[in-house]
Design a protein around this motif. Sequence first.
Motif, PDB file in Angstrom:
ATOM      1  N   ASP A 127       0.773  -0.917  -0.166  1.00 52.32           N
ATOM      2  CA  ASP A 127       0.076  -0.017  -0.005  1.00 52.32           C
ATOM      3  C   ASP A 127       1.175   1.249   0.359  1.00 52.32           C
ATOM      4  OD1 ASP A 127      -3.223   0.987   0.741  1.00 52.32           O
ATOM      5  OD2 ASP A 127      -1.585   2.601   1.809  1.00 52.32           O
ATOM      6  N   PRO A 128       0.127   2.402  -0.535  1.00 56.74           N
ATOM      7  CA  PRO A 128       1.125   3.651  -0.228  1.00 56.74           C
ATOM      8  C   PRO A 128       1.399   3.940   0.674  1.00 56.74           C
ATOM      9  CG  PRO A 128      -0.269   3.907  -2.444  1.00 56.74           C
ATOM     10  CD  PRO A 128      -0.677   2.526  -1.314  1.00 56.74           C
ATOM     11  N   TYR A 129       0.669   4.189   1.781  1.00 58.33           N
ATOM     12  CA  TYR A 129       0.972   4.348   2.913  1.00 58.33           C
ATOM     13  C   TYR A 129       2.121   4.358   3.328  1.00 58.33           C
ATOM     14  CZ  TYR A 129       0.384   4.182   8.002  1.00 58.33           C
ATOM     15  OH  TYR A 129       0.423   4.497   9.379  1.00 58.33           O
ATOM     16  N   PHE A 130       2.653   3.542   3.495  1.00 56.15           N
ATOM     17  CA  PHE A 130       4.549   2.699   3.894  1.00 56.15           C
ATOM     18  C   PHE A 130       5.261   3.321   2.859  1.00 56.15           C
ATOM     19  CE2 PHE A 130       0.710  -0.854   4.526  1.00 56.15           C
ATOM     20  CZ  PHE A 130       1.193  -0.707   5.996  1.00 56.15           C
ATOM     21  N   ALA A 131       6.312   3.408   3.576  1.00 55.29           N
ATOM     22  CA  ALA A 131       7.395   3.823   3.164  1.00 55.29           C
ATOM     23  C   ALA A 131       8.072   3.341   1.718  1.00 55.29           C
ATOM     24  CB  ALA A 131       8.587   4.168   4.689  1.00 55.29           C
ATOM     25  N   ALA A 132       8.650   2.287   1.815  1.00 55.74           N
ATOM     26  CA  ALA A 132       8.926   1.752   0.616  1.00 55.74           C
ATOM     27  C   ALA A 132       7.954   1.894  -1.408  1.00 55.74           C
ATOM     28  CB  ALA A 132       9.405   0.054   0.349  1.00 55.74           C
ATOM     29  N   PRO A 133       7.140   2.702  -1.207  1.00 59.14           N
ATOM     30  CA  PRO A 133       6.449   2.448  -2.132  1.00 59.14           C
ATOM     31  C   PRO A 133       6.775   3.913  -2.407  1.00 59.14           C
ATOM     32  CG  PRO A 133       4.957   1.394  -1.380  1.00 59.14           C
ATOM     33  CD  PRO A 133       6.096   1.501  -0.070  1.00 59.14           C
ATOM     34  N   LYS A 134       7.338   4.826  -0.755  1.00 60.32           N
ATOM     35  CA  LYS A 134       7.323   6.284  -1.398  1.00 60.32           C
ATOM     36  C   LYS A 134       9.214   5.817  -2.180  1.00 60.32           C
ATOM     37  CE  LYS A 134       4.301   8.002   2.280  1.00 60.32           C
ATOM     38  NZ  LYS A 134       4.162   7.118   2.738  1.00 60.32           N
ATOM     39  N   MET A 135       9.521   5.276  -1.380  1.00 58.76           N
ATOM     40  CA  MET A 135      10.843   5.411  -2.066  1.00 58.76           C
ATOM     41  C   MET A 135      11.334   5.366  -3.138  1.00 58.76           C
ATOM     42  SD  MET A 135      12.702   3.530   1.771  1.00 58.76           S
ATOM     43  CE  MET A 135      13.851   3.285   1.741  1.00 58.76           C
ATOM     44  N   ALA A 136      10.653   4.220  -3.875  1.00 59.92           N
ATOM     45  CA  ALA A 136      10.397   3.689  -4.740  1.00 59.92           C
ATOM     46  C   ALA A 136      10.891   4.924  -5.804  1.00 59.92           C
ATOM     47  CB  ALA A 136      10.194   1.926  -5.473  1.00 59.92           C
ATOM     48  N   TRP A 137       8.856   5.513  -5.730  1.00 56.03           N
ATOM     49  CA  TRP A 137       8.958   5.815  -6.867  1.00 56.03           C
ATOM     50  C   TRP A 137       9.443   7.642  -6.406  1.00 56.03           C
ATOM     51  CZ3 TRP A 137       6.652  11.130  -5.739  1.00 56.03           C
ATOM     52  CH2 TRP A 137       6.708  11.915  -6.257  1.00 56.03           C
ATOM     53  N   ILE A 138      10.262   7.885  -5.461  1.00 56.33           N
ATOM     54  CA  ILE A 138      11.537   8.935  -5.309  1.00 56.33           C
ATOM     55  C   ILE A 138      12.501   8.990  -6.421  1.00 56.33           C
ATOM     56  CG2 ILE A 138      12.503  10.141  -3.798  1.00 56.33           C
ATOM     57  CD1 ILE A 138      11.196  10.069  -2.217  1.00 56.33           C
ATOM     58  N   ARG A 139      12.590   7.660  -5.775  1.00 58.00           N
ATOM     59  CA  ARG A 139      13.584   7.219  -7.331  1.00 58.00           C
ATOM     60  C   ARG A 139      13.358   6.901  -8.667  1.00 58.00           C
ATOM     61  NH1 ARG A 139      17.931   8.743  -5.001  1.00 58.00           N
ATOM     62  NH2 ARG A 139      19.099   7.309  -2.882  1.00 58.00           N
ATOM     63  N   ARG A 140      12.013   7.307  -9.263  1.00 52.26           N
ATOM     64  CA  ARG A 140      11.956   6.088 -10.284  1.00 52.26           C
ATOM     65  C   ARG A 140      11.393   7.978 -10.678  1.00 52.26           C
ATOM     66  NH1 ARG A 140       7.027   2.093 -11.597  1.00 52.26           N
ATOM     67  NH2 ARG A 140       8.236   0.558 -10.197  1.00 52.26           N
ATOM     68  N   GLU A 141      10.708   9.119 -10.141  1.00 60.33           N
ATOM     69  CA  GLU A 141       9.808  10.302 -10.554  1.00 60.33           C
ATOM     70  C   GLU A 141      11.388  11.820 -10.379  1.00 60.33           C
ATOM     71  OE1 GLU A 141       7.624  10.338 -12.356  1.00 60.33           O
ATOM     72  OE2 GLU A 141       7.589   7.542 -12.557  1.00 60.33           O
ATOM     73  N   TRP A 142      11.714  11.161  -9.132  1.00 59.91           N
ATOM     74  CA  TRP A 142      12.600  12.239  -8.393  1.00 59.91           C
ATOM     75  C   TRP A 142      14.272  12.744  -8.634  1.00 59.91           C
ATOM     76  CZ3 TRP A 142       9.726  13.773  -3.662  1.00 59.91           C
ATOM     77  CH2 TRP A 142       8.351  14.784  -4.491  1.00 59.91           C
ATOM     78  N   THR A 143      14.691  11.461  -7.977  1.00 62.91           N
ATOM     79  CA  THR A 143      16.196  11.577  -7.945  1.00 62.91           C
ATOM     80  C   THR A 143      16.789  10.324  -7.640  1.00 62.91           C
ATOM     81  OG1 THR A 143      18.057  12.524  -7.120  1.00 62.91           O
ATOM     82  CG2 THR A 143      16.238  12.371  -5.855  1.00 62.91           C
ATOM     83  N   ARG A 144      18.189  10.078  -8.177  1.00 66.15           N
ATOM     84  CA  ARG A 144      18.835   8.760  -7.858  1.00 66.15           C
ATOM     85  C   ARG A 144      19.753   9.130  -6.658  1.00 66.15           C
ATOM     86  NH1 ARG A 144      16.568   4.133  -9.169  1.00 66.15           N
ATOM     87  NH2 ARG A 144      18.194   2.834  -8.290  1.00 66.15           N
ATOM     88  N   GLU A 145      20.082  10.384  -6.279  1.00 66.84           N
ATOM     89  CA  GLU A 145      21.206  10.838  -5.919  1.00 66.84           C
ATOM     90  C   GLU A 145      21.171  10.591  -4.645  1.00 66.84           C
ATOM     91  OE1 GLU A 145      22.263  14.919  -6.808  1.00 66.84           O
ATOM     92  OE2 GLU A 145      22.526  14.582  -9.182  1.00 66.84           O
ATOM     93  N   GLY A 146      21.982   9.974  -3.646  1.00 66.44           N
ATOM     94  CA  GLY A 146      21.763  10.240  -2.519  1.00 66.44           C
ATOM     95  C   GLY A 146      21.611   9.006  -1.266  1.00 66.44           C
ATOM     96  N   VAL A 147      20.808   9.494  -0.699  1.00 61.55           N
ATOM     97  CA  VAL A 147      19.914   8.298   0.180  1.00 61.55           C
ATOM     98  C   VAL A 147      18.627   8.778   0.320  1.00 61.55           C
ATOM     99  CG1 VAL A 147      22.498   7.808   1.717  1.00 61.55           C
ATOM    100  CG2 VAL A 147      20.809   8.990   2.561  1.00 61.55           C
ATOM    101  N   VAL A 148      16.937   7.271   0.421  1.00 58.26           N
ATOM    102  CA  VAL A 148      16.085   7.871   0.546  1.00 58.26           C
ATOM    103  C   VAL A 148      15.878   7.205   1.986  1.00 58.26           C
ATOM    104  CG1 VAL A 148      15.409   5.896  -0.969  1.00 58.26           C
ATOM    105  CG2 VAL A 148      13.998   8.140  -0.941  1.00 58.26           C
ATOM    106  N   THR A 149      15.284   8.304   2.595  1.00 58.40           N
ATOM    107  CA  THR A 149      14.417   6.786   4.103  1.00 58.40           C
ATOM    108  C   THR A 149      13.533   7.985   4.322  1.00 58.40           C
ATOM    109  OG1 THR A 149      16.842   9.139   5.446  1.00 58.40           O
ATOM    110  CG2 THR A 149      17.128   6.953   4.367  1.00 58.40           C
TER     111      THR A 149
END
Length: 477
Positions: A127-149
């Motif tokens: 479900d989008p409620y949890f962090a991992a789908p958002k983390m994957a979305w950030i990597r797809r849509e916004w940036t591959r740089e740094g860390v996502v936490t």
Amino acid sequence: MTRPVLAIDQGTSGTKALVICPERGVIGSGSAPVRPRYGASGLVEAEPAELLGSVLDAGREAVARAGEPVAAVGLANQGETVLAWEPATGRTLTPAVVWQDRRSENVCGELAENATELKRITGLPLDPYFAAPKMAWIRREWTREGVVTTSDSWLVHELTGAFVTDAATAGRTQLLGLHDVAWSPAALEIFGLSGERLPAVVDCAGPVGTTTAFGDEIPLTGLIVDQQAALLAQNALEPGNAKCTYGTGAFLLAQTGGRPSAGSSGLVSCVAWRLGGRTDYCLDGQVYTAASAVRWLTDLGVISGAADLDPVGASVPGTGGVTFVPALAGLAAPWWRGDVRGSVTGLGLDTRAGHLVRALCEGIAAQVVALADAVESELGSPLTALRVDGGLTRSSLLMQTQADLLQRPVEVSALPDATALGAGVVARLGLDPRLSPHLATPRCEPSMVYEPEIGPDEAAERLARFRAAVESLLERA
């Protein structure tokens, strides 16, 4: 005399800080607002600088009002809110994507065939409620740089330089193995996050670094996710103990002890806390919109704020036939239908603001009843009472409605800031490992107990109307 600790609750709409002394109780408090942005396609974002600024402002205000130094600090966090940032400098690379954000629904849709495996590994439904789908979305849509936490790791880094998250918060990502309480390579691979640098998973109590953000250098000794912090503060230390927090959403958690429950009734099975290397688990059910639904009515001009719930609701004797399903950000447990949106039915020319208010209170309370029913089914025994906390517990109308529909007593915490108090508990435990959770957790009688004022037949009839409205939404979605 034992020195006090600073306990900070960084929440969705604001940050609350308390200076807590074991002998004297709360001796200083502070608060600072946070203003999330809402937009199309389920967008809910916050500025990371505002999150950090609210932590600093609220914490410093609490210490100043206490008028004495603190021995340590504990931090509770929003849980599923995530961002990308540069670990060498702390520079943020994205806004904070708040737990209510639904833009990662496409990610979940693409991974639907992995849902059963993810639940087996992590205890969490896809479900989008949890962090991992958002983390994957950030990597797809916004940036591959740094860390996502999750946001806590960034806040802790800014305060201390450490790169950590606690076991309870990590358990909200859908990347943590439920049984071994370690990052799962299989879950990371499913989400396309295998190469990510992730923070170390630490106990909820124990020193992780020091900070000078609130005066002299002090250790950060407690980290915990918000709802588990409230569960701890409510002294729910034995299997079967349950609490519900009424904040931006409503969250019912029940302790299950040292073994996770199967979560077969639609609830989430997750880490409650890890203390001294021992993990306790809980069942977790969510209502996405509680105070946020009240804010929605406020923005429409129906009421001027949460303080209007009781006087406006008292202007009419009932809902007037109105049924309100406040699924304004989707339906969470036990349905897990983020695609569903809310409904108001039964409107007439005689419908007044009071009817809408009462219908909203009934809609929130009915969803909590569904969570309580699921807990009872999972545990195989009924709840004897429900301990509650959070800002909306100030509404007598909502709390009485909750007791009526639940057909159980509702015990309102005398500790209005239970999440911050839970952060204080883990800070105290981290400062003094000799303490037990029982000794570190505050003891107090409820400030109010609401007993049911209607019989089971009327409660069942009102719940049936609400469930019929939910079923109609599910069929149309």
